[in-house]
Motif scaffolding. Structure first.
Motif, mmCIF file in Angstrom:
data_model
loop_
_atom_site.group_PDB
_atom_site.id
_atom_site.type_symbol
_atom_site.label_atom_id
_atom_site.label_comp_id
_atom_site.label_asym_id
_atom_site.label_seq_id
_atom_site.Cartn_x
_atom_site.Cartn_y
_atom_site.Cartn_z
ATOM 1 N N ARG A 48 30.183 47.980 19.344
ATOM 2 C CA ARG A 48 31.468 48.374 18.741
ATOM 3 C C ARG A 48 32.420 47.489 18.670
ATOM 4 N N PHE A 49 32.352 46.083 19.339
ATOM 5 C CA PHE A 49 33.605 45.195 20.095
ATOM 6 C C PHE A 49 33.394 44.087 19.133
ATOM 7 N N LEU A 50 32.177 43.586 18.837
ATOM 8 C CA LEU A 50 32.132 41.925 18.330
ATOM 9 C C LEU A 50 31.596 42.374 16.731
ATOM 10 N N ASN A 51 31.489 43.358 16.274
ATOM 11 C CA ASN A 51 31.820 43.495 14.649
ATOM 12 C C ASN A 51 32.529 43.602 14.139
ATOM 13 N N LEU A 52 32.889 42.716 12.902
ATOM 14 C CA LEU A 52 34.009 42.717 11.939
ATOM 15 C C LEU A 52 34.221 44.246 11.309
ATOM 16 N N ASP A 53 33.077 45.220 11.411
ATOM 17 C CA ASP A 53 32.910 45.896 10.500
ATOM 18 C C ASP A 53 33.668 47.566 11.817
ATOM 19 N N ASN A 54 33.322 47.109 12.781
ATOM 20 C CA ASN A 54 34.118 47.816 13.869
ATOM 21 C C ASN A 54 35.618 48.854 13.980
ATOM 22 N N SER A 55 35.618 49.729 13.941
ATOM 23 C CA SER A 55 36.951 50.498 14.079
ATOM 24 C C SER A 55 38.031 50.642 14.970
ATOM 25 N N PHE A 56 37.534 49.368 16.141
ATOM 26 C CA PHE A 56 38.568 47.992 16.374
ATOM 27 C C PHE A 56 39.052 47.408 15.971
ATOM 28 N N ILE A 57 38.114 46.591 15.400
ATOM 29 C CA ILE A 57 39.163 45.103 14.259
ATOM 30 C C ILE A 57 39.437 45.661 13.353
ATOM 31 N N ARG A 58 39.263 46.587 13.128
ATOM 32 C CA ARG A 58 39.900 46.803 11.833
ATOM 33 C C ARG A 58 40.827 47.846 11.837
ATOM 34 N N THR A 59 41.089 48.684 12.761
ATOM 35 C CA THR A 59 42.355 48.903 13.369
ATOM 36 C C THR A 59 43.700 47.685 13.664
ATOM 37 N N PHE A 60 42.972 46.836 14.221
ATOM 38 C CA PHE A 60 43.864 45.621 14.609
ATOM 39 C C PHE A 60 43.931 44.386 14.150
ATOM 40 N N ILE A 61 43.565 44.746 12.701
ATOM 41 C CA ILE A 61 43.590 43.673 11.405
ATOM 42 C C ILE A 61 44.665 45.250 10.546
ATOM 43 N N HIS A 62 44.388 46.043 10.574
ATOM 44 C CA HIS A 62 45.178 46.741 9.667
ATOM 45 C C HIS A 62 46.400 47.508 9.920
ATOM 46 N N LEU A 63 46.316 47.355 11.305
ATOM 47 C CA LEU A 63 47.646 47.623 11.911
ATOM 48 C C LEU A 63 49.311 46.098 11.394
ATOM 49 N N THR A 65 48.275 44.156 8.412
ATOM 50 C CA THR A 65 48.262 44.043 7.207
ATOM 51 C C THR A 65 49.170 45.359 6.314
ATOM 52 N N LYS A 66 48.180 46.560 6.707
ATOM 53 C CA LYS A 66 48.727 47.484 5.874
ATOM 54 C C LYS A 66 49.215 49.106 6.743
ATOM 55 N N PRO A 67 49.907 48.515 7.693
ATOM 56 C CA PRO A 67 50.031 49.585 9.089
ATOM 57 C C PRO A 67 50.543 51.089 8.841
ATOM 58 N N ARG A 68 50.835 51.499 7.514
ATOM 59 C CA ARG A 68 50.532 52.660 6.797
ATOM 60 C C ARG A 68 49.752 53.284 6.700
ATOM 61 N N THR A 69 48.999 52.455 6.083
ATOM 62 C CA THR A 69 47.509 52.990 5.720
ATOM 63 C C THR A 69 47.037 54.107 7.104
ATOM 64 N N VAL A 70 47.011 52.658 8.204
ATOM 65 C CA VAL A 70 46.112 52.937 9.576
ATOM 66 C C VAL A 70 47.652 54.284 9.978
ATOM 67 N N ILE A 71 48.744 54.158 10.214
ATOM 68 C CA ILE A 71 49.689 55.538 10.763
ATOM 69 C C ILE A 71 49.733 56.778 10.389
ATOM 70 N N ASP A 72 49.919 56.261 9.139
ATOM 71 C CA ASP A 72 49.964 57.818 7.713
ATOM 72 C C ASP A 72 48.648 58.502 7.976
ATOM 73 N N GLY A 73 47.830 57.767 7.757
ATOM 74 C CA GLY A 73 46.031 58.217 6.981
ATOM 75 C C GLY A 73 45.796 59.147 8.320
ATOM 76 N N ASN A 215 57.073 50.229 6.448
ATOM 77 C CA ASN A 215 56.298 50.149 5.403
ATOM 78 C C ASN A 215 55.850 51.511 5.318
ATOM 79 N N LEU A 216 56.420 52.311 6.736
ATOM 80 C CA LEU A 216 55.841 54.307 6.418
ATOM 81 C C LEU A 216 57.201 54.780 6.054
ATOM 82 N N TYR A 217 58.199 54.274 5.806
ATOM 83 C CA TYR A 217 59.660 54.575 4.767
ATOM 84 C C TYR A 217 59.345 54.199 4.166
ATOM 85 N N GLU A 218 58.274 52.880 3.493
ATOM 86 C CA GLU A 218 58.861 52.718 1.433
ATOM 87 C C GLU A 218 60.545 52.515 1.773
ATOM 88 N N ILE A 219 61.163 51.324 3.134
ATOM 89 C CA ILE A 219 62.698 51.089 2.359
ATOM 90 C C ILE A 219 62.499 49.292 2.291
#
Length: 264
Positions: A48-63, A65-73, A215-219
């Motif tokens: 859950r917490f130490l695997n680089l493929d788990n959702s927490f690490i993915r969410t943390f990194i992508h917020l 690098t690509k917050p639009r993908t996380v939040i808009d998704g 990022n979300l409004y793409e301005i």
């Protein structure tokens, strides 16, 4: 003792028949066939917490690098790839609470490094005690205010409604709170006059929120700078009103003598 659980037929969470499934088709819960042991407990923690493929690490990194993908998704129905917004907020509160607890142990030293007047030190301690005690409540009340401000700032855009702005700031606030806690706590405990580091938290938060909204409004950069200035103007007015209310409450509670309210 047998390490296997006897009932593998029905889901423990919703009761759906799962004898031929690994995950419950009804609620998505994983079928558990083994008793809890230290080995599988540590394995679950690692997954859950130490695997680089788990959702927490993915969410943390992508917020970052690509917050639009996380939040808009999330707003548009993507709910499995990333941690949902309320779970992320709960994790953030846990980390922030630990941060506040440790910070509270060293507040005497921190305030003494900033203020020389005894009354200023005591007033600052009283204010910090209130913020520490009600930190979770303050965090939860702050997010609707941020959502309202950003909705007003982006009133000429119809992309996100007020509730969706709440989700945006719930993710953004939770994320930047965790990041600031991770970065500033070691510095506060090791650097002399490190209390000044606390003053950079606000601009960092504003910059990150602006980055997310851009990022979300793409301005473009010019437009987000204008929007951020407007955001800060509205926030400043609300902050002054809030500060006056807090000062009055603290005087009524006897935390600050009447003659010292002008120094707050």
């Amino acid at each position: 003792m047998d390490d296997n659980l006897t009932d593998h037929v029905s889901c423990k969470n919703c009761g759906f028949q799962i004898d031929h499934y690994t995950f419950c088709p009804s609620c998505g819960a994983k079928k558990i066939t083994k008793r809890i042991t230290f080995k599988n407990l540590t394995q679950e923690f690692s997954d859950r917490f130490l695997n680089l493929d788990n959702s927490f690490i993915r969410t943390f990194i992508h917020l970052f690098t690509k917050p639009r993908t996380v939040i808009d998704g999330y707003i548009n129905g993507l709910r499995k790839r990333y941690i949902n917004v309320f779970s992320y907020f709960a994790i953030s509160l846990t980390i922030a609470s630990l941060y506040i607890f440790i910070l509270g142990k060293y507040k005497d030293v921190l305030f003494s490094n900033v203020f020389t007047d005894v009354n200023q030190i005591e007033a600052s301690k009283a204010a910090s005690d209130i913020s520490f005690e009600y930190q979770s409540l303050i965090s939860f009340l702050t997010i609707p205010v941020l959502a309202l401000i950003s909705r007003l700032v982006f009133l000429n855009y119809k992309k996100y409604n007020l509730t969706e702005h709440f989700v945006i700031h719930l993710y953004a606030y939770s994320h930047i709170t965790m990041v600031i806690s991770f970065i500033t706590l070691p510095l506060l405990l090791t650097l002399k006059n490190a209390f000044l580091i606390l003053w950079i938290q606000f601009p960092i938060s504003i910059i990150y929120i602006a980055y997310v909204l851009k990022n979300l409004y793409e301005i473009n950069l010019k437009r987000i700078v204008i929007k951020t200035i407007l955001f800060l103007l509205i926030m400043s007015v609300l902050f002054v009103i809030f500060s006056i209310i807090v000062a009055i409450i603290m005087v009524k509670m006897g935390l600050i003598p009447n003659g010292e309210t002008s120094s707050i």
